[in-house]
Enzyme design. Sequence first.
Site, short mmCIF file in Angstrom:
data_model
loop_
_atom_site.label_atom_id
_atom_site.label_comp_id
_atom_site.label_asym_id
_atom_site.label_seq_id
_atom_site.Cartn_x
_atom_site.Cartn_y
_atom_site.Cartn_z
CD GLU A 98 -2.62 1.16 2.68
OE1 GLU A 98 -3.54 2.00 2.80
OE2 GLU A 98 -2.38 0.30 3.55
CE LYS A 121 -7.32 2.11 2.85
NZ LYS A 121 -6.15 2.44 3.69
CB CYS A 166 -5.25 -1.36 4.29
SG CYS A 166 -4.53 -1.40 5.96
#
Length: 317
Positions: free
Chosen positions: A47, A138, A172
């Site tokens: 990430e 995201k 995540c």
Amino acid sequence: MKNYTNPTIAAIQAAPELFNLEKSLEKAATLTKEAAAKGADIVVFPESYLPAYPRGMNFGAIIGSRTDAGRSDFIRFVENSVVVPSEETEYLGEIARNNNVYLIMGITERDSKWSDTTLYCTVLFFSPDGKLLGKHRKLKPTGSERLIWGEGDGSTMPVFDTPFGKIGALICWENYMPLARAAMYSKGVQIYLAPTADMRESWQSTLRHIAMEGRCFVAGVNQYVTKSMYPEDLACYAELENAPDEMSKGGSAIVDPLGNYLVEPSWGREEILITTFDLDKITAAKFDFDPVGHYARNDIFQLQVNEEKQEPRKNFN
């Protein structure tokens, strides 16, 4: 199942040259070349590998107040982020092409279309011919991440059909969003990538659960970062004074469709984790559980996903 070729995948547990996009790209090129030399067909970075996951920093922000020093560090973060497309994405495409790999790269993306300073936590997908296949932004930054990243929308939730299987990614703690996972399963994801900044032991349970729930291979990829890697000329460097020497200890791992480790979690070092997937294991695993097949109960449950791109000025000329 479609006749796919069993791929070799490399998960790159490494830090960038923090806050230095140019040098981080060079390091990414070196690590990708090393992974390809070990036989990798797919290379996955963590990430926000470019230009950094700024763990431990608050950019001088508390509720109701920001500092000039924090604004200075944010300028530096923005200036080292990645515009898509750009010379930097062309370079990443060259890395993929030169090494004949699918390259999946975690970046902080700078949106040059609507706002030159709105950033997104993004994953880019490159094919072995160097083409940028697409990206995933995201959907929901977690906690203080909302200081630096905006929210993605449903238009960037791709799953790509490749000769090595169907590849997709959530970032995540998006992986704690049940409906986001369900959307990935509904697109037939077989190689599920989970770039992350989570180094807790409990994250391992998440990786293994997703593999079993989705009956897919899962690669969790995190950075290994020490405090000494942070530039000491950051305006808010003092924020790190009480931070541990080991800022991110890693924990990257690769899991098969029945939740078994193919590569055990790696801790305390930079490392390239590499293994080969036997895609027949997906069929074997779905013998008794298929989340979007015989176990779906579509007569009871339906999933709706808005995949329309949300543009702030789309209704204006």
